[in-house]
Design a protein around this motif. Structure first.
Motif, PDB file in Angstrom:
ATOM      1  N   ILE A 103       1.002  -0.987  -0.151  1.00 18.87           N
ATOM      2  CA  ILE A 103       0.048   0.120  -0.053  1.00 18.87           C
ATOM      3  C   ILE A 103       0.880   1.387  -0.134  1.00 18.87           C
ATOM      4  O   ILE A 103       0.544   2.291  -0.837  1.00 18.87           O
ATOM      5  N   ASP A 130       2.501   1.988  -3.577  1.00 24.98           N
ATOM      6  CA  ASP A 130       1.398   2.266  -4.573  1.00 24.98           C
ATOM      7  C   ASP A 130       1.129   3.703  -4.614  1.00 24.98           C
ATOM      8  O   ASP A 130       0.746   4.493  -3.888  1.00 24.98           O
ATOM      9  N   LYS A 131       1.659   4.327  -5.773  1.00 24.12           N
ATOM     10  CA  LYS A 131       1.745   5.515  -5.938  1.00 24.12           C
ATOM     11  C   LYS A 131       0.287   6.194  -6.322  1.00 24.12           C
ATOM     12  O   LYS A 131       0.096   7.397  -6.388  1.00 24.12           O
ATOM     13  N   ASN A 132      -0.597   5.379  -6.447  1.00 27.26           N
ATOM     14  CA  ASN A 132      -1.986   5.738  -6.595  1.00 27.26           C
ATOM     15  C   ASN A 132      -2.736   5.786  -5.324  1.00 27.26           C
ATOM     16  O   ASN A 132      -3.973   6.421  -5.228  1.00 27.26           O
ATOM     17  N   VAL A 133      -2.097   5.526  -4.236  1.00 22.89           N
ATOM     18  CA  VAL A 133      -2.495   5.821  -2.659  1.00 22.89           C
ATOM     19  C   VAL A 133      -1.986   6.942  -2.191  1.00 22.89           C
ATOM     20  O   VAL A 133      -0.553   7.104  -2.214  1.00 22.89           O
ATOM     21  N   ILE A 164      -0.907   9.286   1.117  1.00 23.80           N
ATOM     22  CA  ILE A 164      -0.467   8.875   2.431  1.00 23.80           C
ATOM     23  C   ILE A 164      -0.929  10.180   3.140  1.00 23.80           C
ATOM     24  O   ILE A 164      -0.256  11.393   2.904  1.00 23.80           O
ATOM     25  N   ASP A 198       0.784  13.395  -0.791  1.00 26.60           N
ATOM     26  CA  ASP A 198       1.110  12.765   0.456  1.00 26.60           C
ATOM     27  C   ASP A 198       0.992  14.268   1.655  1.00 26.60           C
ATOM     28  O   ASP A 198       1.710  15.011   1.367  1.00 26.60           O
TER      29      ASP A 198
END
Length: 125
Positions: free
Chosen positions: A6, A9-12, A14, A79
């Motif tokens: 997770i 994953d650059k699509n998430v 933070i 992020d």
């Protein structure tokens, strides 16, 4: 998915929220409460090895939290880091080079003789 997957994953995006402990080795030593494990924490070892400034800043738990979040979780401009803590010297010694988005200063605690800041920080573009 694992936590590491997770994080990777650059699509998430933070969004970290931390209220780290405000403690340092010198203060605990004066109180007689320094434990040998405090001197050899994993994060402190990593921080001391990589921090280009005065490595004595690695003794402060607040700095260890700030440094480790910066290193392991602030990957891109999506992020964010919400930090509830005194500025102390983590900013002045360059532990984190982030963009200040918003925040405020407070002193909610009568026994604390310093202001506590709530910072919203993001990766610099």
């Amino acid at each position: 998915a694992t936590l590491q997957e997770i994080i990777d994953d650059k699509n998430v995006a933070i969004i970290g929220f931390e209220n780290p402990p405000y403690s340092n080795e010198l203060a605990r030593a004066q109180e007689g409460s320094v434990k040998s494990k405090d001197k050899f924490s994993y994060i402190r070892k990593l921080m001391s090895a990589e921090f280009t400034g005065d490595s004595s800043h690695a003794k402060d738990l607040l700095n260890q939290f700030v440094w480790s979040f910066e290193k392991y979780f602030m990957r891109n401009e999506y992020d964010y880091y919400v930090l509830f803590a005194p500025v102390k010297y983590w900013k002045s010694v360059g532990l984190m080079q982030k963009t200040f988005v918003d925040g405020f200063l407070t002193n909610l605690f009568i026994n604390i003789h310093q202001n506590i800041n709530l910072h919203l920080l993001k990766q610099s573009s």
